[in-house]
Design a protein around this motif. Structure first.
Motif, PDB file in Angstrom:
ATOM      1  N   LYS A 271       0.833  -1.190   0.000  1.00 35.29           N
ATOM      2  CA  LYS A 271       0.000   0.000   0.000  1.00 35.29           C
ATOM      3  C   LYS A 271       0.878   1.255   0.000  1.00 35.29           C
ATOM      4  N   ARG A 272       0.258   2.386  -0.302  1.00 30.29           N
ATOM      5  CA  ARG A 272       0.978   3.657  -0.325  1.00 30.29           C
ATOM      6  C   ARG A 272       0.857   4.401   1.002  1.00 30.29           C
ATOM      7  N   ASN A 273       0.583   3.674   2.074  1.00 26.93           N
ATOM      8  CA  ASN A 273       0.466   4.339   3.369  1.00 26.93           C
ATOM      9  C   ASN A 273       1.841   4.528   3.998  1.00 26.93           C
ATOM     10  N   ALA A 274       1.883   5.097   5.186  1.00 30.27           N
ATOM     11  CA  ALA A 274       3.156   5.442   5.823  1.00 30.27           C
ATOM     12  C   ALA A 274       3.995   4.204   6.121  1.00 30.27           C
ATOM     13  N   ARG A 275       3.343   3.077   6.472  1.00 26.03           N
ATOM     14  CA  ARG A 275       4.089   1.874   6.840  1.00 26.03           C
ATOM     15  C   ARG A 275       4.323   0.947   5.660  1.00 26.03           C
ATOM     16  N   LYS A 276       3.814   1.300   4.483  1.00 23.45           N
ATOM     17  CA  LYS A 276       3.983   0.477   3.276  1.00 23.45           C
ATOM     18  C   LYS A 276       3.527  -0.969   3.540  1.00 23.45           C
ATOM     19  N   ASP A 277       2.334  -1.136   4.105  1.00 23.54           N
ATOM     20  CA  ASP A 277       1.825  -2.466   4.467  1.00 23.54           C
ATOM     21  C   ASP A 277       1.716  -3.357   3.237  1.00 23.54           C
ATOM     22  N   PRO A 278       2.261  -4.592   3.285  1.00 19.82           N
ATOM     23  CA  PRO A 278       2.173  -5.507   2.146  1.00 19.82           C
ATOM     24  C   PRO A 278       0.726  -5.949   1.892  1.00 19.82           C
ATOM     25  N   VAL A 279       0.358  -5.948   0.622  1.00 17.60           N
ATOM     26  CA  VAL A 279      -0.941  -6.476   0.214  1.00 17.60           C
ATOM     27  C   VAL A 279      -0.814  -7.953  -0.119  1.00 17.60           C
ATOM     28  N   GLU A 280       0.275  -8.316  -0.785  1.00 14.76           N
ATOM     29  CA  GLU A 280       0.570  -9.716  -1.074  1.00 14.76           C
ATOM     30  C   GLU A 280       2.081  -9.888  -1.202  1.00 14.76           C
ATOM     31  N   THR A 281       2.571 -11.055  -0.825  1.00 16.23           N
ATOM     32  CA  THR A 281       4.002 -11.364  -0.850  1.00 16.23           C
ATOM     33  C   THR A 281       4.218 -12.738  -1.469  1.00 16.23           C
ATOM     34  N   HIS A 282       5.211 -12.842  -2.355  1.00 13.93           N
ATOM     35  CA  HIS A 282       5.549 -14.099  -3.011  1.00 13.93           C
ATOM     36  C   HIS A 282       7.019 -14.414  -2.733  1.00 13.93           C
ATOM     37  N   HIS A 283       7.315 -15.702  -2.471  1.00 11.74           N
ATOM     38  CA  HIS A 283       8.671 -16.155  -2.184  1.00 11.74           C
ATOM     39  C   HIS A 283       9.115 -17.125  -3.278  1.00 11.74           C
ATOM     40  N   TYR A 284      10.406 -17.028  -3.680  1.00 12.87           N
ATOM     41  CA  TYR A 284      10.874 -17.772  -4.842  1.00 12.87           C
ATOM     42  C   TYR A 284      12.100 -18.629  -4.539  1.00 12.87           C
ATOM     43  N   LYS A 285      12.238 -19.661  -5.339  1.00 17.11           N
ATOM     44  CA  LYS A 285      13.381 -20.575  -5.235  1.00 17.11           C
ATOM     45  C   LYS A 285      14.636 -19.896  -5.791  1.00 17.11           C
ATOM     46  N   PRO A 286      15.818 -20.479  -5.524  1.00 15.20           N
ATOM     47  CA  PRO A 286      17.063 -19.845  -5.995  1.00 15.20           C
ATOM     48  C   PRO A 286      17.130 -19.749  -7.520  1.00 15.20           C
ATOM     49  N   GLY A 287      17.876 -18.744  -7.991  1.00 12.59           N
ATOM     50  CA  GLY A 287      18.100 -18.545  -9.411  1.00 12.59           C
ATOM     51  C   GLY A 287      19.537 -18.129  -9.674  1.00 12.59           C
ATOM     52  N   LEU A 288      19.906 -18.104 -10.929  1.00 10.47           N
ATOM     53  CA  LEU A 288      21.258 -17.730 -11.347  1.00 10.47           C
ATOM     54  C   LEU A 288      21.372 -16.220 -11.461  1.00 10.47           C
ATOM     55  N   LEU A 289      22.486 -15.663 -10.965  1.00  5.93           N
ATOM     56  CA  LEU A 289      22.745 -14.232 -11.054  1.00  5.93           C
ATOM     57  C   LEU A 289      24.048 -13.994 -11.805  1.00  5.93           C
ATOM     58  N   LEU A 290      23.990 -13.149 -12.834  1.00  6.79           N
ATOM     59  CA  LEU A 290      25.163 -12.719 -13.584  1.00  6.79           C
ATOM     60  C   LEU A 290      25.172 -11.192 -13.622  1.00  6.79           C
ATOM     61  N   SER A 291      26.345 -10.593 -13.452  1.00  2.00           N
ATOM     62  CA  SER A 291      26.425  -9.133 -13.449  1.00  2.00           C
ATOM     63  C   SER A 291      27.790  -8.691 -13.971  1.00  2.00           C
ATOM     64  N   VAL A 292      27.785  -7.633 -14.785  1.00  3.60           N
ATOM     65  CA  VAL A 292      29.016  -7.030 -15.307  1.00  3.60           C
ATOM     66  C   VAL A 292      28.885  -5.518 -15.181  1.00  3.60           C
ATOM     67  N   ALA A 293      29.933  -4.856 -14.702  1.00  5.16           N
ATOM     68  CA  ALA A 293      29.903  -3.403 -14.532  1.00  5.16           C
ATOM     69  C   ALA A 293      31.270  -2.810 -14.859  1.00  5.16           C
ATOM     70  N   VAL A 294      31.244  -1.552 -15.309  1.00 11.94           N
ATOM     71  CA  VAL A 294      32.458  -0.771 -15.533  1.00 11.94           C
ATOM     72  C   VAL A 294      32.313   0.505 -14.702  1.00 11.94           C
ATOM     73  N   ASP A 295      33.330   0.798 -13.868  1.00 11.83           N
ATOM     74  CA  ASP A 295      33.210   1.879 -12.895  1.00 11.83           C
ATOM     75  C   ASP A 295      34.409   2.830 -13.019  1.00 11.83           C
ATOM     76  N   PHE A 296      34.136   4.102 -13.350  1.00  9.77           N
ATOM     77  CA  PHE A 296      35.177   5.135 -13.440  1.00  9.77           C
ATOM     78  C   PHE A 296      35.075   6.136 -12.312  1.00  9.77           C
ATOM     79  N   ARG A 297      34.268   5.892 -11.277  1.00  9.89           N
ATOM     80  CA  ARG A 297      33.956   6.899 -10.258  1.00  9.89           C
ATOM     81  C   ARG A 297      35.023   6.950  -9.162  1.00  9.89           C
ATOM     82  N   PHE A 298      36.244   7.307  -9.512  1.00 13.12           N
ATOM     83  CA  PHE A 298      37.324   7.353  -8.527  1.00 13.12           C
ATOM     84  C   PHE A 298      38.132   8.632  -8.726  1.00 13.12           C
TER      85      PHE A 298
END
Length: 298
Positions: A271-298
């Motif tokens: 919900k859009r109330n102050a506490r952001k109360d969940p209307v519905e929640t779903h839980h999922y099995k494990p999955g594969l994660l792949l990520s690539v990044a380039v970072d020049f912020r130094f």
């Protein structure tokens, strides 16, 4: 009209008289991307239900000022633009989005005060849009970050901070801690944002090690019941590799790559109330994660 022109001339004269009090400098490289990231999260099936969930996320950041040469009085400032598109692979009778392409656009403005050689205070305002673009009436937010950074020693740097996001965060104000600790010449322990990593120094350029991170996001979406907050979270355990490909003697440039698995994933409509109360929640099995990044912020 004459009054407006007179006021404009007065303001310009005042700024000229105090030109030494402020300056704006563009990055020496121009307006080029300073950070890009692509993340793939494979389709995961619900633990106790018929829905599925996956994600592709593409992020890019542009610097608009050079914080080392842009200042107002004794405060340096940094302005950048961020844009991200998340393609949500959601489906099934219990989880359906009207639009699977969710967007985040923000313009963080940071003011940086050097208190001492070992202490720095940063205040960041982040005008932010996060939603599916179907209805923008409640998609805007203004998160604020206060960050107090201390360089305790050459081996240990840490930050104490407060974060606030009035529209999307579960809690109005949340404290946080981040640090970078060179525990031994070979091992670096780092907590930054939503990632905890232990990196082994293979050589001067290459570091590799395990990382525990949180992937996902929060958006305002349109549902048959009206606008709801859609929140996706995945706790992932990955093998992180960082390679500095900058020429010798130049500022660090990192290529980051991760591969691993999610440990726990949830999708919520709130919900859009102050506490952001969940209307519905779903839980999922494990999955594969792949990520690539380039970072020049130094």
């Amino acid at each position: 009209m004459k009054s407006f022109l007179y006021l404009l001339l007065v303001c310009l004269s005042a700024l000229s008289a105090h030109a030494d009090m402020w300056t704006l400098s563009l990055p020496e490289t121009g307006i080029l991307p300073c950070y890009t990231k692509a993340t793939y999260l494979s389709r995961m099936h619900e633990r106790h239900g018929g829905s599925h969930l996956g994600m592709q996320d593409y992020t890019i950041s542009f610097p608009f000022t050079d914080p080392s040469r842009s200042y107002i009085g004794t405060w340096r400032y940094f302005i950048q633009g961020n844009a991200a598109v998340s393609i949500i692979d959601a489906g099934g009778p219990e989880l359906d989005l009207k639009k699977n392409e969710l967007m985040v656009m923000s313009l963080p403005v940071s003011f940086i005060k050097t208190i001492s050689p070992s202490e720095r205070l940063t205040c960041t305002f982040i005008p932010r849009f996060a939603g599916d673009g179907l209805n923008s009436s409640h998609t805007w937010d203004l998160p604020i970050l206060l960050d107090y950074r201390i360089t305790h020693s050459p081996a240990l740097t840490y930050s104490l901070g407060l974060a606030a996001s009035p529209r999307f965060a579960v809690y109005g104000v949340l404290p946080y801690v981040s640090f970078s600790w060179q525990a031994t010449p070979e091992w670096l322990l780092r907590l930054s944002g939503y990632e905890l990593a232990a990196l082994y120094r293979v050589n001067e350029r290459l570091h590799i090690g395990p990382a525990l991170s949180m992937e996902g996001g929060t958006w305002m979406v349109v549902t048959p019941q009206g606008q709801r907050i859609f929140r996706m979270r995945s706790l992932a355990l990955t093998l992180l590799t960082e390679y500095n490909f900058a020429p010798a003697g130049k500022t660090k440039r990192l290529l980051r790559a991760e591969i691993g698995s999610t440990l726990a994933s949830t999708a919520q409509f709130c919900k859009r109330n102050a506490r952001k109360d969940p209307v519905e929640t779903h839980h999922y099995k494990p999955g594969l994660l792949l990520s690539v990044a380039v970072d020049f912020r130094f």
